[in-house]
Design a protein around this motif. Structure first.
Motif, short mmCIF file in Angstrom:
data_model
loop_
_atom_site.label_atom_id
_atom_site.label_comp_id
_atom_site.label_asym_id
_atom_site.label_seq_id
_atom_site.Cartn_x
_atom_site.Cartn_y
_atom_site.Cartn_z
N SER A 78 0.83 -1.09 0.20
CA SER A 78 -0.11 0.15 -0.27
C SER A 78 1.19 1.09 0.04
CB SER A 78 -0.97 0.14 0.94
OG SER A 78 -1.75 -0.89 1.60
N GLU A 98 -0.81 -1.75 -4.57
CA GLU A 98 -2.31 -2.60 -3.88
C GLU A 98 -3.15 -1.78 -3.78
OE1 GLU A 98 -3.56 -7.11 -1.99
OE2 GLU A 98 -2.74 -5.47 -0.92
N LYS A 99 -3.20 -0.75 -2.77
CA LYS A 99 -4.27 -0.24 -1.97
C LYS A 99 -2.99 1.73 -1.96
CE LYS A 99 -4.89 -3.84 1.56
NZ LYS A 99 -5.57 -3.89 2.07
N ALA A 117 -13.27 4.75 -4.50
CA ALA A 117 -13.79 3.37 -3.54
C ALA A 117 -14.53 3.25 -4.94
CB ALA A 117 -14.77 3.52 -2.49
N ASN A 122 -14.03 -0.90 -3.20
CA ASN A 122 -14.03 -0.42 -0.94
C ASN A 122 -12.51 -0.69 -0.53
OD1 ASN A 122 -16.67 -0.17 -1.72
ND2 ASN A 122 -16.70 0.81 0.18
N GLN A 123 -12.83 -2.01 -0.93
CA GLN A 123 -10.34 -3.21 -0.67
C GLN A 123 -9.92 -2.14 -0.76
OE1 GLN A 123 -12.53 -3.95 -3.71
NE2 GLN A 123 -11.29 -3.86 -4.65
N SER A 124 -9.55 -0.85 -1.71
CA SER A 124 -8.35 -0.47 -2.22
C SER A 124 -8.35 0.58 -1.79
CB SER A 124 -8.82 -0.56 -4.01
OG SER A 124 -9.23 0.79 -4.51
N GLY A 167 -11.87 1.26 2.86
CA GLY A 167 -12.52 -0.52 2.77
C GLY A 167 -11.25 -0.58 3.81
N GLU A 168 -10.51 0.15 4.66
CA GLU A 168 -10.18 -0.16 5.40
C GLU A 168 -9.51 0.68 6.77
OE1 GLU A 168 -5.26 -2.59 6.29
OE2 GLU A 168 -6.35 -2.53 4.75
N VAL A 197 -15.02 -2.74 9.08
CA VAL A 197 -13.67 -2.93 7.95
C VAL A 197 -12.27 -3.11 8.30
CG1 VAL A 197 -15.18 -0.94 6.53
CG2 VAL A 197 -13.71 -0.72 8.12
#
Length: 253
Positions: A78, A98-99, A117, A122-124, A167-168, A197
């Motif tokens: 990330s 990745e993020k 998102a 959202n996971q990104s 997402g995190e 999350v």
């Protein structure tokens, strides 16, 4: 892969890896590519890179450096620092990030999180909450770009970030950064109970037991650290390292 993510958090400054204490006094650790090669050999599952100058200097991410890191990095990573637009995030994803981690810019522009998102999922998108104590020992939202404590309720802010599409959540404890005195369990517990999350915590890990406590006792989803993975011994000799998987499996069983 481990059930709990244990992530080296590496700070970028002027093309090098540095380590801070309480977000101050950055100390040069080494060349990013050399550090990445060592962590490749250690079979680390995931990395975090934070450019600590990009947002304060209002500069874009260093795409050339990130491209070089991507070419050498065997694991997903990330990146955070200087991301102010969907276009910049798109460039980073195309380079292999990745993020993306959104910190200071989310304080006044949560639409940035929503836009990323909506486009990439959202996971990104990871949203940072930097927490620092005021003179009355109250936990406050801290903006490292302006070096200011903000009168924003942490619980409300955390929920707003998730509602915007994060997402995190990345909880970073300013007063514990580099101090190796354990994570802020009170804030981990209170904020992890608010949202569904994953919450990754950083700032304060002095040993693996601190990480176990953060997850098992306080509810963190993942743990990140800087000093623990770039220093060795009481005098903080520079040594890039990572625990054997057997130790981590035993820790989080």
């Amino acid at each position: 892969m481990l059930s709990t993510r244990v992530i080296p958090c590496l700070l970028l400054q002027e093309g090098g890896i540095v380590k801070t204490k309480k977000f101050k006094k950055p100390r040069y650790i080494g060349d990013p590519i050399n550090v990445v090669k060592i962590l490749n050999e250690k079979e680390v599952d995931e990395l975090i890179f934070l450019d600590i100058d990009a947002s304060p200097n209002k500069s874009e991410p260093d795409y050339e450096l990130i491209k070089t890191i991507t070419n050498e990095c065997f694991m997903p990573f990330s990146y955070g620092g200087g991301i102010t637009s969907l276009k910049q995030a798109s460039i980073l994803f195309n380079l292999g990030v990745e993020k993306v981690i959104i910190g200071s810019n989310a304080i006044h522009d949560k639409k940035l999180i929503t836009d990323i998102a909506s486009q990439y999922g959202n996971q990104s998108v990871v949203a940072t909450i930097n927490i620092k104590k005021d003179i009355f020992k109250r936990s406050c939202l801290y903006d490292p770009s302006n070096k200011k404590l903000l009168k924003i309720d942490l619980s409300d802010y955390c929920k707003e970030l998730v509602n915007a599409g994060a997402g995190e959540i990345f909880l970073n404890f300013v007063d514990r950064d580099g101090m190796k005195n354990g994570y802020d369990g009170e804030n981990i517990r209170s904020l992890s109970e608010l949202v569904t999350v994953p919450i990754t915590v950083c700032g304060g890990a002095g040993c693996l037991e601190d990480m176990r406590i953060a997850v098992k006792d306080f509810g963190a989803s993942a743990v990140a650290a800087g000093s623990l993975f770039v220093y060795h011994g009481k005098r903080d000799a520079v040594l890039v390292n990572y625990p054997d998987y057997s130790k981590l499996l035993e820790l989080f069983k």
